[in-house]
Motif scaffolding. Structure first.
Motif, PDB file in Angstrom:
ATOM      1  N   GLU A  58     -34.512  27.181  67.234  1.00 53.36           N
ATOM      2  CA  GLU A  58     -33.682  26.003  66.998  1.00 53.36           C
ATOM      3  C   GLU A  58     -32.391  26.373  66.281  1.00 53.36           C
ATOM      4  O   GLU A  58     -31.339  25.758  66.524  1.00 53.36           O
ATOM      5  CB  GLU A  58     -34.457  24.957  66.196  1.00 53.36           C
ATOM      6  N   GLU A 180     -27.707  17.939  69.318  1.00 54.53           N
ATOM      7  CA  GLU A 180     -29.111  18.338  69.238  1.00 54.53           C
ATOM      8  C   GLU A 180     -30.047  17.198  68.833  1.00 54.53           C
ATOM      9  O   GLU A 180     -31.234  17.446  68.574  1.00 54.53           O
ATOM     10  CB  GLU A 180     -29.271  19.483  68.241  1.00 54.53           C
ATOM     11  N   THR A 183     -33.323  17.014  70.855  1.00 49.04           N
ATOM     12  CA  THR A 183     -34.193  18.168  70.627  1.00 49.04           C
ATOM     13  C   THR A 183     -34.820  18.111  69.244  1.00 49.04           C
ATOM     14  O   THR A 183     -36.014  18.398  69.084  1.00 49.04           O
ATOM     15  CB  THR A 183     -33.396  19.479  70.782  1.00 49.04           C
TER      16      THR A 183
END
Length: 200
Positions: A58, A180, A183
């Motif tokens: 990540e 992001e 995610t």
């Protein structure tokens, strides 16, 4: 002169379909990971290693989208600009490398062996097709600029020294977090699911 990047191979055509559906293709994998019973309980060392893999994955994603921004979310056949700054100086597909690491690490965290192997190879095949399409698209969009970049930057295994000059893109944490959001939300959901499976 014909070039491997612009040869219009079948793999590029298959990759185009997978590219347009790449946000949905991992969903079945995550459903299997969450709802199937694991076949082992990870030791502290294995759990820690897999967790570190997910965190690194990540972090790479945040680093990459901090430079590329919303361009990484496109589904169309047009690419607004070629990003060669940040992680893109060292490897051409940092996001896909991070995804493979993230999916595989999650499978280990949930206690799977054979499914982990399947997730890894499935992801590798999927992104190989997607990259075939993207390289064809980028070569048609940017011509020699992209070909020079591809010649000086590896596809999968990063160089420790950048050979191609960076583009003018700069890192933005806010752009990174904004891009992001989905995610990061998925990671939170996976953490809750992992906690529930470990508790019950």
């Amino acid at each position: 002169m014909p070039n491997a990047l612009t040869s219009g191979l079948l793999s590029a055509r298959v990759g185009k379909w997978w590219f347009k559906n790449r946000s949905l293709s991992p969903v079945p994998l995550f459903l299997l990971i969450v709802f199937l019973p694991g076949n082992f309980v990870p030791s502290f060392e294995v759990f820690s290693l897999a967790l570190a893999g997910a965190v690194v994955a990540e972090a790479i994603r945040l680093w990459a989208v901090g430079y590329a921004g919303s361009a990484t979310r496109t589904r169309g056949d047009t690419v607004p600009e070629l990003v060669t700054s940040g992680p893109y100086r060292f490897v051409r597909n940092p996001l896909y490398i991070a995804n493979i690491l993230l999916y595989t690490s999650c499978s280990v965290l949930f206690g799977f062996t054979f499914l982990t192997v399947f997730v890894f190879f499935y992801s590798c095949v999927q992104y190989s097709f997607i990259v075939s399409y993207e390289e064809d698209l980028l070569a048609r969009s940017f011509g020699s600029q992209y070909r020079y970049y591809a010649e000086g930057t590896p596809r999968w295994f990063a160089f420790t020294r950048a050979l191609y000059p960076p583009s003018g893109h700069t890192f933005s944490l806010m752009r990174s977090i904004r891009s992001e959001r989905s995610t990061l939300l998925l990671i939170v959901v996976m953490c809750v699911a992992l906690w529930i499976k470990r508790m019950f």
